[in-house]
Design a protein around this motif. Structure first.
Motif, PDB file in Angstrom:
ATOM      1  N   TRP A  84      31.373  28.355  -8.228  1.00 26.11           N
ATOM      2  CA  TRP A  84      30.736  29.186  -7.386  1.00 26.11           C
ATOM      3  C   TRP A  84      31.166  30.590  -7.701  1.00 26.11           C
ATOM      4  CZ3 TRP A  84      31.222  27.148  -1.697  1.00 26.11           C
ATOM      5  CH2 TRP A  84      30.939  25.791  -1.883  1.00 26.11           C
ATOM      6  N   ALA A  87      29.205  33.103  -9.912  1.00 30.49           N
ATOM      7  CA  ALA A  87      28.118  34.015  -9.446  1.00 30.49           C
ATOM      8  C   ALA A  87      28.484  35.341  -9.012  1.00 30.49           C
ATOM      9  CB  ALA A  87      27.558  33.350  -8.315  1.00 30.49           C
ATOM     10  N   CYS A  88      29.679  35.573  -9.011  1.00 27.57           N
ATOM     11  CA  CYS A  88      30.120  37.053  -8.454  1.00 27.57           C
ATOM     12  C   CYS A  88      30.288  37.705  -9.707  1.00 27.57           C
ATOM     13  CB  CYS A  88      31.481  36.707  -7.624  1.00 27.57           C
ATOM     14  SG  CYS A  88      31.372  35.921  -6.069  1.00 27.57           S
ATOM     15  N   GLU A  89      30.403  39.039  -9.494  1.00 26.59           N
ATOM     16  CA  GLU A  89      30.997  39.945 -10.819  1.00 26.59           C
ATOM     17  C   GLU A  89      32.639  39.755 -10.578  1.00 26.59           C
ATOM     18  OE1 GLU A  89      29.563  43.905  -9.880  1.00 26.59           O
ATOM     19  OE2 GLU A  89      27.605  43.054  -9.974  1.00 26.59           O
ATOM     20  N   GLU A  92      34.533  41.220  -7.565  1.00 23.02           N
ATOM     21  CA  GLU A  92      34.290  40.343  -6.226  1.00 23.02           C
ATOM     22  C   GLU A  92      35.029  39.049  -6.583  1.00 23.02           C
ATOM     23  OE1 GLU A  92      29.728  42.107  -5.524  1.00 23.02           O
ATOM     24  OE2 GLU A  92      30.060  40.222  -6.603  1.00 23.02           O
ATOM     25  N   ARG A  93      34.817  38.535  -7.633  1.00 21.67           N
ATOM     26  CA  ARG A  93      35.337  37.351  -8.109  1.00 21.67           C
ATOM     27  C   ARG A  93      37.019  37.387  -7.776  1.00 21.67           C
ATOM     28  NH1 ARG A  93      34.618  36.646 -13.501  1.00 21.67           N
ATOM     29  NH2 ARG A  93      32.667  36.223 -12.890  1.00 21.67           N
ATOM     30  N   ARG A 125      30.193  41.052  -0.184  1.00 16.46           N
ATOM     31  CA  ARG A 125      29.291  41.071  -0.922  1.00 16.46           C
ATOM     32  C   ARG A 125      29.429  39.770  -1.997  1.00 16.46           C
ATOM     33  NH1 ARG A 125      29.877  46.231  -3.122  1.00 16.46           N
ATOM     34  NH2 ARG A 125      31.144  45.601  -4.401  1.00 16.46           N
ATOM     35  N   GLY A 126      30.737  39.433  -2.470  1.00 18.26           N
ATOM     36  CA  GLY A 126      30.893  38.469  -3.166  1.00 18.26           C
ATOM     37  C   GLY A 126      30.524  37.065  -2.451  1.00 18.26           C
ATOM     38  N   ASP A 128      28.325  36.824  -0.361  1.00 16.94           N
ATOM     39  CA  ASP A 128      26.845  36.905  -0.376  1.00 16.94           C
ATOM     40  C   ASP A 128      26.179  36.270  -1.522  1.00 16.94           C
ATOM     41  OD1 ASP A 128      26.785  37.801   2.486  1.00 16.94           O
ATOM     42  OD2 ASP A 128      26.313  39.842   1.717  1.00 16.94           O
ATOM     43  N   ARG A 129      26.908  36.775  -2.564  1.00 18.95           N
ATOM     44  CA  ARG A 129      26.380  36.190  -3.966  1.00 18.95           C
ATOM     45  C   ARG A 129      26.380  34.956  -3.868  1.00 18.95           C
ATOM     46  NH1 ARG A 129      25.549  40.406  -7.872  1.00 18.95           N
ATOM     47  NH2 ARG A 129      26.364  42.259  -7.347  1.00 18.95           N
ATOM     48  N   ALA A 132      23.830  33.266  -2.060  1.00 21.58           N
ATOM     49  CA  ALA A 132      22.538  33.455  -2.793  1.00 21.58           C
ATOM     50  C   ALA A 132      22.315  32.356  -3.948  1.00 21.58           C
ATOM     51  CB  ALA A 132      22.281  34.777  -3.307  1.00 21.58           C
ATOM     52  N   PHE A 133      23.520  32.242  -4.584  1.00 24.48           N
ATOM     53  CA  PHE A 133      23.535  31.229  -5.576  1.00 24.48           C
ATOM     54  C   PHE A 133      23.340  29.802  -5.257  1.00 24.48           C
ATOM     55  CE2 PHE A 133      26.419  28.048  -7.825  1.00 24.48           C
ATOM     56  CZ  PHE A 133      25.879  28.235  -9.192  1.00 24.48           C
TER      57      PHE A 133
END
Length: 156
Positions: A84, A87-89, A92-93, A125-126, A128-129, A132-133
């Protein structure tokens, strides 16, 4: 009196459901921590290790015990959960994983140089990504009906 009877004892009247993403990330971090380390063993000698008494054994270990190894199901969940994070930048990761590892906001402030409010927004934000993923991944999966094999059996 009637109001107290309508709610379950020990529980508030309205209780929010906890977010599963941070909980599963924390479980993955704990599972990774409990995996055995892949440290190469030093060359073995022909002399056996001699333990004189139990006190010297405890002193050599530092008194700390190894955590119990994780179950195979926990390792499978960890593998899926770590995917998972892709999916983050990168920023964020890094912060999402630091929070999953239990690093405090104060320590993250010291390491990163930004306020905890900014760091919380980046972690949110991470998350949320990741949500969404997962939502997009659920839409891609085919719906399997229980009776789908029933028609196939008749054709054979």
């Amino acid at each position: 009196m009637a109001q107290a009877a309508s709610t379950l004892p020990g529980r508030p009247a309205s209780r929010a459901t906890p977010d599963p993403v941070p909980l599963l990330l924390r479980e993955a971090a704990d599972t990774l921590r409990r995996l055995p380390r892949g440290v190469a063993k030093p060359r073995l000698s022909s002399w056996p290790a001699v333990i004189r008494d139990s006190a010297s054994l405890l002193m050599a270990d530092g008194g700390a015990r190894r955590p119990t190894p994780p179950s195979p199901q926990a390792i499978d969940r960890m593998d899926r959960t770590l995917a998972w994070l892709l999916a983050c930048e990168e920023e964020e990761r890094r912060l999402v994983w630091a929070r999953a590892m239990g690093i405090s906001w104060r320590r993250l402030e010291d390491m990163d140089g930004r306020s905890h409010v900014t760091l919380r927004k980046i972690v949110a934000r991470g998350h949320d990504r990741i949500r969404a993923f997962l939502a997009a991944d659920d839409k891609k999966k085919p719906v399997i009906r229980k009776n789908a094999l029933h028609g196939l059996e008749k054709r054979l």
